[in-house]
Design a protein around this motif. Structure first.
Motif, short mmCIF file in Angstrom:
data_model
loop_
_atom_site.label_atom_id
_atom_site.label_comp_id
_atom_site.label_asym_id
_atom_site.label_seq_id
_atom_site.Cartn_x
_atom_site.Cartn_y
_atom_site.Cartn_z
N MET A 1 -3.46 -1.07 -0.92
CA MET A 1 -4.28 -1.29 -2.11
C MET A 1 -4.88 -2.69 -2.12
O MET A 1 -5.88 -2.95 -2.79
CB MET A 1 -3.43 -1.05 -3.36
N LEU A 2 -4.29 -3.62 -1.37
CA LEU A 2 -4.80 -4.98 -1.37
C LEU A 2 -6.24 -5.05 -0.88
O LEU A 2 -7.00 -5.94 -1.28
CB LEU A 2 -3.91 -5.89 -0.51
N GLU A 3 -6.61 -4.12 0.00
CA GLU A 3 -7.97 -4.14 0.53
C GLU A 3 -9.01 -3.84 -0.56
O GLU A 3 -10.20 -4.11 -0.38
CB GLU A 3 -8.12 -3.14 1.68
N LYS A 4 -8.58 -3.31 -1.71
CA LYS A 4 -9.50 -3.01 -2.81
C LYS A 4 -9.59 -4.15 -3.83
O LYS A 4 -10.29 -4.03 -4.84
CB LYS A 4 -9.07 -1.72 -3.50
N SER A 5 -8.87 -5.22 -3.57
CA SER A 5 -8.88 -6.35 -4.50
C SER A 5 -10.28 -6.92 -4.65
O SER A 5 -11.03 -7.03 -3.68
CB SER A 5 -7.92 -7.44 -4.00
N ASP A 6 -10.64 -7.34 -5.88
CA ASP A 6 -11.95 -7.95 -6.10
C ASP A 6 -11.93 -9.46 -5.83
O ASP A 6 -12.92 -10.15 -6.08
CB ASP A 6 -12.43 -7.68 -7.53
N THR A 7 -10.82 -9.95 -5.31
CA THR A 7 -10.65 -11.38 -5.04
C THR A 7 -10.05 -11.55 -3.65
O THR A 7 -9.24 -10.72 -3.20
CB THR A 7 -9.71 -12.02 -6.09
N ASP A 8 -10.44 -12.62 -2.96
CA ASP A 8 -9.95 -12.87 -1.61
C ASP A 8 -8.44 -13.11 -1.60
O ASP A 8 -7.95 -14.04 -2.23
CB ASP A 8 -10.67 -14.09 -1.01
#
Length: 397
Positions: free
Chosen positions: A1-8
């Motif tokens: 799910m981290l790949e969908k984060s809106d932040t680096d």
């Protein structure tokens, strides 16, 4: 799910690592916020277990076994009290769940949430809100006040090694003691009186030494080398990997490439993390056939252990070079001193492509033998802050 984060992810981990705070990361989805439910991912479960907050493995399924603890949402100027629910539903296999009361008022879908424990409570930082993350560096803010309690001191061996390196730097350019890529490190270790390090332990009284040539173009630094576990790798052996996917160059079968989790390379190789089995996998992707086959396996616990044992403290020594081959000379100019890495960040940095793997393999002779120069786990020096606490840079000459 981290790949969908809106932040680096790397930038956020760097901010917390700079303050020496370990965090777990969560990314709520739109559906999750509506239904008040989030999966307690592997990195969250591991964090909660290691901090003594909760052990999902010992928790029975069903609402009557739910555990509720105090939590806080972090704002730039205040803390907002909440609760966190930790449970395993009766349905299906009872996959671990986590939920913070009123999270929908604090975060939007796909915001990156950093969660950490302090004095027995959980704190949630919406790292997608710049003003919240920036408060980490403000000692007057609630988050900055907590961060100040985490900072550590310096090891006295550091001064001893720095003095020795400055003496070497004062010699100016010194001739390599071994031609080739490894000469810069071997020459430095010899000048320091360090025997060749065949073991996997640090080089100098608990401090690891990594020497590299200073180049204009940024290069990646090797964290460690670790062979796959062939017993759980579908390809079975190094020779099978080389003979199946290798290519001929200069009359020799080779397999030299960089692999990350962001996108397949030219050979179709790509990394992925299997959180259920706690594995890092190298897959082979066939885009035209929409197929993805598992090829190679590393147990993540082994990789975390290698990172932990290899870099309790590290001196990354930079050298200017001139000449080539046996006539190459080095002038050791600077050192970046890093301390124990945030091992918890390792998996997230693999998933986000910040840490990658290099294969360096070729056929040895005419037989089915592999000349293996290592399976190298690498990171760019600019990304050190995402893995290591604040480093100190020393100019030697």
């Amino acid at each position: 799910m981290l790949e969908k984060s809106d932040t680096d992810v790397g930038d956020v981990l760097a901010a917390f690592t700079r303050q020496e705070i370990d965090v777990a990361l969560l990314v709520p989805t739109e559906t999750g916020l509506k239904k008040s439910i989030m999966d307690a991912t592997a990195n969250v479960r591991d964090y909660l277990l290691s901090t003594g907050i909760h052990d999902f493995d010992d928790q029975a399924q069903g609402p009557e076994n739910k555990v509720v603890r105090r939590a806080y949402f972090v704002e730039p100027d205040r803390l907002v009290e909440s609760t966190v629910s930790l449970y395993r539903p009766q349905t299906k296999s009872g996959d671990p769940r986590i939920w913070f009361a009123l999270l929908g008022r604090y975060a939007d879908p796909y915001n990156l949430l950093a969660v950490f424990e302090h004095e027995g409570d959980l704190y949630v930082v919406n790292a997608s809100r710049p003003e919240v993350l920036a408060s980490l560096d403000n000692a007057a803010s609630p988050l900055g006040h907590i961060a100040a309690k985490y900072r550590r001191g310096e090891d006295p061996v550091v001064g001893e090694l720095l003095d020795a390196l400055r003496e070497i730097a004062a010699q100016g350019f010194v001739r390599t003691l071994r031609p080739g890529d490894t000469g810069v490190g071997m020459t430095l270790e010899t000048l320091l009186g360090i025997a060749a390090n065949a073991e996997k332990t640090p080089d100098f009284k608990g401090i690891e030494l990594k020497a590299k040539r200073i180049k204009r173009a940024p290069t990646r630094s090797t964290l460690f080398s670790q062979s796959p576990d062939w017993t759980v790798s579908p390809v079975g052996s190094a020779w099978n990997l080389l003979s199946t996917f290798g290519y001929h160059r200069n009359g020799k079968l080779r397999l030299n490439c960089e692999i990350n989790a962001k996108a397949p390379n030219s050979l179709g190789f790509m990394l992925s993390v299997d959180t259920e089995k706690d594995w890092l996998k190298q897959d082979h992707v066939r885009a035209e056939e929409e197929r993805r086959a598992h090829v190679v396996t590393w147990p993540l616990e082994v990789l975390r252990g290698r990172l932990r044992e290899k870099h309790p403290q590290t001196f990354w020594v930079g050298a200017r070079c001139r000449g080539k081959g046996a006539d190459e000379h080095f002038h050791y100019m600077q050192v970046e001193h890093t301390r124990a890495p945030s091992v918890r960040n390792f998996q997230a940095l693999l998933e986000s492509g910040v840490i990658s793997v290099d294969y360096l393999m070729s056929q040895r002779g005419e037989k089915q033998l592999v000349r293996d120069h290592g399976y190298l786990f690498k990171i760019k020096q600019k990304d050190f802050p995402a893995l290591f606490p604040p480093s100190n840079v020393h100019v030697l000459a």
